[in-house]
Design a protein around this motif. Structure first.
Motif, PDB file in Angstrom:
ATOM      1  N   GLU A 234       0.164  -5.592   8.052  1.00 17.10           N
ATOM      2  CA  GLU A 234      -0.733  -4.990   7.309  1.00 17.10           C
ATOM      3  C   GLU A 234      -1.512  -3.774   7.848  1.00 17.10           C
ATOM      4  OE1 GLU A 234      -2.809  -8.091   5.781  1.00 17.10           O
ATOM      5  OE2 GLU A 234      -1.129  -8.961   4.428  1.00 17.10           O
ATOM      6  N   SER A 235      -2.025  -4.201   9.084  1.00 15.20           N
ATOM      7  CA  SER A 235      -2.616  -3.212   9.852  1.00 15.20           C
ATOM      8  C   SER A 235      -2.046  -1.717  10.436  1.00 15.20           C
ATOM      9  CB  SER A 235      -3.024  -3.833  11.041  1.00 15.20           C
ATOM     10  OG  SER A 235      -3.854  -2.825  11.888  1.00 15.20           O
ATOM     11  N   TYR A 236      -0.753  -1.952  10.633  1.00 17.13           N
ATOM     12  CA  TYR A 236      -0.060  -0.710  11.028  1.00 17.13           C
ATOM     13  C   TYR A 236       0.329  -0.138   9.789  1.00 17.13           C
ATOM     14  CZ  TYR A 236       1.334  -1.770  15.847  1.00 17.13           C
ATOM     15  OH  TYR A 236       1.157  -2.239  17.269  1.00 17.13           O
ATOM     16  N   THR A 237       0.518  -0.772   8.532  1.00 10.35           N
ATOM     17  CA  THR A 237       0.947  -0.098   7.273  1.00 10.35           C
ATOM     18  C   THR A 237      -0.085   0.787   6.977  1.00 10.35           C
ATOM     19  OG1 THR A 237       2.425  -1.810   6.545  1.00 10.35           O
ATOM     20  CG2 THR A 237       1.724  -0.332   4.971  1.00 10.35           C
ATOM     21  N   LYS A 238      -1.389   0.258   6.927  1.00 11.75           N
ATOM     22  CA  LYS A 238      -2.608   0.887   6.544  1.00 11.75           C
ATOM     23  C   LYS A 238      -3.006   2.168   7.389  1.00 11.75           C
ATOM     24  CE  LYS A 238      -7.555   0.446   5.901  1.00 11.75           C
ATOM     25  NZ  LYS A 238      -8.762  -0.777   6.057  1.00 11.75           N
ATOM     26  N   ILE A 239      -2.622   2.012   8.693  1.00 11.37           N
ATOM     27  CA  ILE A 239      -2.803   3.281   9.547  1.00 11.37           C
ATOM     28  C   ILE A 239      -1.682   4.498   9.229  1.00 11.37           C
ATOM     29  CG2 ILE A 239      -2.541   4.169  11.966  1.00 11.37           C
ATOM     30  CD1 ILE A 239      -3.477   1.461  12.784  1.00 11.37           C
TER      31      ILE A 239
ATOM     32  N   ALA B  93       7.554   4.031   5.447  1.00 11.22           N
ATOM     33  CA  ALA B  93       8.258   2.913   4.969  1.00 11.22           C
ATOM     34  C   ALA B  93       9.711   2.590   5.900  1.00 11.22           C
ATOM     35  CB  ALA B  93       9.009   2.910   3.586  1.00 11.22           C
ATOM     36  N   ARG B  94      10.221   3.463   6.526  1.00  9.05           N
ATOM     37  CA  ARG B  94      11.360   3.184   7.351  1.00  9.05           C
ATOM     38  C   ARG B  94      10.887   2.774   8.569  1.00  9.05           C
ATOM     39  NH1 ARG B  94      13.474   8.273   5.031  1.00  9.05           N
ATOM     40  NH2 ARG B  94      15.580   7.426   3.679  1.00  9.05           N
TER      41      ARG B  94
ATOM     42  N   HIS C  82       6.047   7.499  15.213  1.00  7.90           N
ATOM     43  CA  HIS C  82       6.535   7.044  16.921  1.00  7.90           C
ATOM     44  C   HIS C  82       5.476   6.576  17.753  1.00  7.90           C
ATOM     45  CE1 HIS C  82      10.748   8.888  16.390  1.00  7.90           C
ATOM     46  NE2 HIS C  82      10.020   9.700  15.811  1.00  7.90           N
ATOM     47  N   ARG C  83       4.295   6.758  17.517  1.00  8.73           N
ATOM     48  CA  ARG C  83       3.223   6.307  18.363  1.00  8.73           C
ATOM     49  C   ARG C  83       3.111   4.853  17.930  1.00  8.73           C
ATOM     50  NH1 ARG C  83      -1.118   8.241  21.361  1.00  8.73           N
ATOM     51  NH2 ARG C  83      -2.000   6.300  22.542  1.00  8.73           N
ATOM     52  N   LEU C  84       3.131   4.496  16.793  1.00  5.40           N
ATOM     53  CA  LEU C  84       3.171   3.181  16.549  1.00  5.40           C
ATOM     54  C   LEU C  84       4.084   2.297  17.122  1.00  5.40           C
ATOM     55  CD1 LEU C  84       2.143   3.270  12.761  1.00  5.40           C
ATOM     56  CD2 LEU C  84       0.811   2.738  14.575  1.00  5.40           C
TER      57      LEU C  84
ATOM     58  N   PRO D 268       0.718  -1.290  -0.120  1.00  2.00           N
ATOM     59  CA  PRO D 268       0.052  -0.162   0.034  1.00  2.00           C
ATOM     60  C   PRO D 268       0.907   1.317  -0.014  1.00  2.00           C
ATOM     61  CG  PRO D 268      -0.787  -1.519   1.639  1.00  2.00           C
ATOM     62  CD  PRO D 268       0.278  -2.266   1.164  1.00  2.00           C
ATOM     63  N   ILE D 269       1.901   1.364   0.497  1.00  3.85           N
ATOM     64  CA  ILE D 269       2.907   2.241   0.472  1.00  3.85           C
ATOM     65  C   ILE D 269       3.026   2.964  -0.738  1.00  3.85           C
ATOM     66  CG2 ILE D 269       4.938   3.511   1.362  1.00  3.85           C
ATOM     67  CD1 ILE D 269       5.077   1.210   3.629  1.00  3.85           C
ATOM     68  N   GLY D 270       3.778   1.877  -1.527  1.00  3.00           N
ATOM     69  CA  GLY D 270       4.258   1.812  -3.079  1.00  3.00           C
ATOM     70  C   GLY D 270       2.908   2.412  -3.975  1.00  3.00           C
ATOM     71  N   ASP D 271       1.917   1.872  -3.690  1.00  5.25           N
ATOM     72  CA  ASP D 271       0.421   2.236  -4.401  1.00  5.25           C
ATOM     73  C   ASP D 271       0.160   3.548  -4.172  1.00  5.25           C
ATOM     74  OD1 ASP D 271       0.730  -0.401  -5.530  1.00  5.25           O
ATOM     75  OD2 ASP D 271      -0.756  -1.101  -4.156  1.00  5.25           O
ATOM     76  N   ALA D 272       0.325   3.771  -2.917  1.00 10.09           N
ATOM     77  CA  ALA D 272      -0.029   5.521  -2.522  1.00 10.09           C
ATOM     78  C   ALA D 272       0.907   6.443  -3.233  1.00 10.09           C
ATOM     79  CB  ALA D 272      -0.199   5.611  -1.077  1.00 10.09           C
ATOM     80  N   VAL D 273       1.964   6.135  -3.438  1.00 14.70           N
ATOM     81  CA  VAL D 273       2.993   7.156  -4.001  1.00 14.70           C
ATOM     82  C   VAL D 273       2.617   7.044  -5.432  1.00 14.70           C
ATOM     83  CG1 VAL D 273       5.315   7.535  -4.725  1.00 14.70           C
ATOM     84  CG2 VAL D 273       4.786   6.736  -2.265  1.00 14.70           C
TER      85      VAL D 273
END
Length: 470
Positions: free
Chosen positions: A206-211, A190-191, A231-233, A171-176
């Motif tokens: 997947e859940s953390y990436t979506k958030i 991504a980092r 940082h909160r994650l 999802p990160i790459g798709d969003a860019v």
């Protein structure tokens, strides 16, 4: 289905393809049909192929070569269109305030879309391994192909490309690629996800990436706010773990990052597990960081608490890297400082340069040259390094420092590997009678050392510059 007549070049009415032929016009088609009947089988197939291609274009079919042509033509059209907006300063003066504001907003949208296009191309190039064909890292390959791209920007492309190659990070790459998230914000996400990867199950990733990706796409969240989300994650992950799991997660999350914040000043950020944090805290609160008044001048220590803690940390680091009498094999861990020297004055003639490309003021360089943990390379006009000929195969520590001072890192075209990751390569191979002379040696990283030997590439050294004949 009804068809209306269309005008041919001659201006006469004609019926569109597929329309029923009117009875009164059958005789007009007799001649052409006789000609078709007279064609040989090969000519008939060629004619039908032409007709099929023409009909395919009308119905929107795509030729395999068309995407390449459309890509080049589209970018060329965009470049020409953008040229119309390049106003001279005297023209911009006459643009009203609303026009300037709208133009800036339009530029922002264009930058977002152009960034998305560039990322798509870079991701496809990485998937095809184009950078590997030339033996370069993706960052170096992008810098060679796009000289206007900074190293930091290329690194952001790399980290997002690598993250998006995983199912959880796609999802990160798709969003860019869609233009919803700018590259620098996606790199931040991504980092963070790369750091969390070893501590999360796949569904959690997947859940953390979506958030994080959803937060990065929100225009009302600043970069600082997005950093707080990331940082909160990390904090939430540690709080959710059991004590034993929390310790392992903290070890996985350890890191040191650096950021250049001004000329002459770099900020380091350390995320340390509790055990390492206790060690660092012990150093920073030890007697090394205590105030040291000047007894002769009867003045208190002028250093701030933060400066004293920094000096304490550097004292421990300097003790650790000082290794007088160490074996030559440890020379790569030595801090190498190249110092220009003025033989008439007996002093440094300008700022020194570290192997990482950082500058050090002349006075500081002069002081550091006296330290055991610093290996100074005095660059005098007549300072020729030793030439050991055939008496030794490996470069001596003095020769290694001379190579670092001259080459600054891997000498292969486009490679940015630092000296500590390089080997001293004999341009005239040792196995073929070459000598261990600095004038006939060059630094190569491990990857390109292999490339040079596999392809038996040669190089020349002229005026302190190594040129590879690739």
């Amino acid at each position: 289905m009804e068809f209306s007549p269309v005008q041919e070049r001659g201006g006469a009415g004609a019926w569109a393809p597929g329309a029923p032929v009117p009875v009164e016009s059958v005789d007009e088609w007799a001649g052409p049909l006789d000609e078709v009947d007279a064609l040989s089988p090969a000519d008939y197939r060629a004619l039908m192929d032409e007709v099929a291609a023409a009909l395919g274009e009308m119905h929107g079919s795509r030729d395999p070569g068309l995407p390449t042509e459309e890509l080049a033509a589209g970018l060329e059209d965009a470049t020409r269109a953008l040229g119309r907006a390049c106003l001279e300063p005297e023209d911009l003066v006459s643009v009203h305030d609303e026009g300037l504001t709208e133009a800036l907003e339009s530029v922002g949208r264009l930058q977002s879309r152009l960034g998305a296009v560039g990322f798509r191309l870079a991701r496809q190039a990485a998937a095809r391994g184009l950078h590997q064909e030339s033996g370069l890292s993706l960052i170096d390959w992008l810098r060679v192909r796009c000289p206007w791209l900074s190293t930091a920007d290329a690194a952001q492309v790399k980290v997002v490309v690598e993250a998006s190659a995983t199912p959880a990070g796609s999802p990160i790459g798709d969003a860019v690629a869609s233009g919803d998230v700018p590259l620098h914000r996606a790199a931040m996400v991504a980092r963070t996800m790369t750091r969390l990867e070893g501590s999360l199950e796949e569904d959690q990733q997947e859940s953390y990436t979506k958030i994080a990706t959803t937060a990065a796409a929100r225009p009302d969240l600043s970069d600082k706010d997005l950093s707080a989300v990331c940082h909160r994650l990390i904090e939430d992950l540690l709080h959710e773990r059991q004590p034993g799991e929390r310790e392992q997660a903290a070890i996985q999350l350890r890191s040191v990052t650096s950021r250049r914040i001004a000329p002459g000043l770099t900020r380091f950020t350390i995320d340390a597990p509790d055990g390492a944090a206790a060690t660092l805290s012990g150093v920073l609160t030890s007697q090394l960081s205590a105030p040291t008044p000047d007894e002769q001048a009867q003045e208190p220590d002028p250093r701030s608490p933060g400066q004293r803690r920094f000096d304490a940390l550097m004292a421990v680091v300097n003790r650790g890297i000082g290794h007088p009498g160490a074996l030559p094999s440890t020379a790569r861990a030595t801090v190498i400082l190249t110092i220009p020297f003025d033989p008439e004055r007996g002093l440094p003639s300008g700022p020194a340069m570290s192997s990482g490309g950082g500058y050090v003021a002349p006075r500081q360089a002069s002081e550091l040259a006296c330290s055991a943990e610093i290996a100074p390379v005095w660059m005098a006009a007549d300072g020729e390094p030793l030439a050991l000929g055939r008496t030794a195969r490996l470069a001596s520590p003095a020769q290694w420092r001379a190579l670092v001072a001259r080459d600054g890192g891997c000498t292969y075209p486009g490679c940015s590997a630092l000296p500590q990751w390089c080997d001293s390569h004999h341009l005239d191979w040792w196995s073929r009678g070459g000598h261990t002379d600095v004038a006939r040696m060059a630094l190569l990283c491990g990857r390109h050392h292999t490339v040079v030997h596999q392809h038996e590439l040669s190089a020349s050294v002229n005026g302190g510059t190594v040129t590879w004949h690739v």
